[in-house]
Write an enzyme that holds these catalytic residues in place. Structure first.
Site, short mmCIF file in Angstrom:
data_model
loop_
_atom_site.label_atom_id
_atom_site.label_comp_id
_atom_site.label_asym_id
_atom_site.label_seq_id
_atom_site.Cartn_x
_atom_site.Cartn_y
_atom_site.Cartn_z
N SER A 97 5.46 4.85 8.79
CA SER A 97 4.90 4.59 7.46
C SER A 97 5.88 5.06 6.40
O SER A 97 6.45 6.15 6.51
CB SER A 97 3.56 5.32 7.29
N PHE A 146 -1.86 7.99 4.26
CA PHE A 146 -2.65 8.55 5.38
C PHE A 146 -3.90 9.28 4.89
O PHE A 146 -4.19 10.40 5.32
CB PHE A 146 -1.81 9.51 6.22
N ASN A 202 0.84 -1.20 0.00
CA ASN A 202 0.00 0.00 0.00
C ASN A 202 0.87 1.25 0.00
O ASN A 202 1.94 1.28 0.59
CB ASN A 202 -0.96 -0.01 1.19
#
Length: 369
Positions: free
Chosen positions: A182, A120, A116
């Site tokens: 992330s 966010f 992915n």
């Protein structure tokens, strides 16, 4: 049954569209009293021996939903209905943002993995706080809130961005998670360096304390599997120094080499964070290293490649008080949490440990002795 449905329907759909469709069904089901009661009875059986105390909170068991599935806190009760003992919503940013351009979610079916680069995408902390404040609990569950940096905010202004989200969300969180791991927000992972992480975590802790004065909101940090071992040690030492309540190990990986990926090359080369089975080994190694460093002084949460009860059990033996799943849920379907609970109960019964808490870290301690 689910595998047949997955192959027939979901596998043929764009992964993000399939996610939204499944999400819609879950949200609809929990609104129907008879249906949700029946679903919870089947999918969320309770085992007394799995009851867990962590972060000063009592939970039905140790297995929760990792952040990323319910970004905007719209299906907390739905996920509890499916058997998750805690639900971590987010990642939420101070400002609403659409995320990265589509297509941004990819299934690596042969590897039981996802890539992915969502970026966010969420409604922003003000909207999510309002939604959590208005929530009328159907199923009792622990709600964690995972916060991250708004993409347009410069790295040097990141602390203020996190503080804004903390001030809005802390009152509605059973625990807070600072996400600095992330790979899909430029510069975010730089915040894992201790010289950047220390002032960030200190500021979030202070913001939570002044915002919520009637209780202590537990604070955790989520780290990447790509950290070097010495950096894992540094984060562990910092967590102890600052009195953090926990560490979540781990987020997705940017690695591709050495993971034995068998999916088509055009999928493997997609940029973004890789999750699921390929990250299992490294996530477990990071968890073991953390537990060897911090022991039971803080709570460790194991996530990354947890496909079944054996994976969850190995995380507990390695040092995790709590475990989380996400990617495997896509492949296993609605019976995912049920299978893990039943399997954990069976493994505990067959083990030399009287309680689940006694099993936490047992194998890591044995290896060190």
């Amino acid at each position: 049954m689910y595998k047949f449905f997955f192959d027939l329907v979901f596998k043929r759909m764009d992964p993000e569209q399939a996610h939204h469709l499944a999400f819609r069904w879950i949200r609809l089901a929990v609104r129907v009293p008879v249906l949700r009661t029946f679903a919870a009875a089947v999918l969320a059986p309770r085992f007394k021996e799995l009851r867990t105390e962590a972060l000063g909170l009592r939970m039905h068991g140790p297995f929760g939903l990792a952040a990323g599935f319910d970004k905007n806190a719209v299906a907390v009760d739905g996920m509890s209905m499916l058997g998750f003992d805690h639900v971590e919503i987010g990642t939420v940013t101070a400002q609403p943002q659409p995320g990265n351009p589509k297509k941004r979610l990819f299934r690596l079916v042969a590897d039981r993995a996802l890539i992915n680069r969502m970026g966010f995408n969420n409604d922003g902390s003000a909207a999510v706080a309002e939604r959590l404040a208005a929530r009328r609990e159907i199923f009792r569950t622990v709600v964690g809130v995972n916060i991250g940096k708004t993409k347009v905010v410069p790295e040097e202004e990141a602390v203020g961005d996190y503080v804004t989200s903390t001030e809005r969300l802390a009152a509605h969180a059973d625990y807070l998670v600072v996400n600095v791991s992330s790979p899909n927000t430029p510069g975010l992972r730089n915040l894992q360096a201790t010289e950047s992480l220390r002032p960030l975590l200190t500021a979030v802790r202070e913001a939570a304390d002044r915002t919520v004065t009637d209780r202590r909101v537990p604070l955790l940090v989520k780290i990447a599997p790509d950290l070097a071992d010495e950096d894992v040690d540094a984060v562990a030492d910092l967590a102890l120094e600052l009195g953090l309540d926990g560490i979540i190990a781990t987020n997705t990986t940017i690695a591709r080499e050495g993971l034995g990926l068998t999916s088509p090359a055009e999928l493997v080369k997609e940029t973004g964070g890789l999750s699921g089975r390929p990250v299992k080994e490294r996530s477990l190694a990071v968890l073991r290293r953390l537990y060897a460093r911090v022991g039971d002084r803080i709570t460790l949460v194991g996530v990354g490649g947890i496909e079944n009860a054996e994976d969850a059990w190995q995380r507990i033996l390695a040092g995790a008080t709590l475990v989380q799943g996400y990617s495997a849920f896509i492949y296993e379907g609605p019976f995912y949490a049920r299978a893990i609970h039943k399997g954990l109960a069976a493994r505990l019964a067959a083990s030399p440990y009287a309680t689940l808490a006694e099993a936490v870290g047992a194998e890591t301690r044995k290896a060190a002795s």
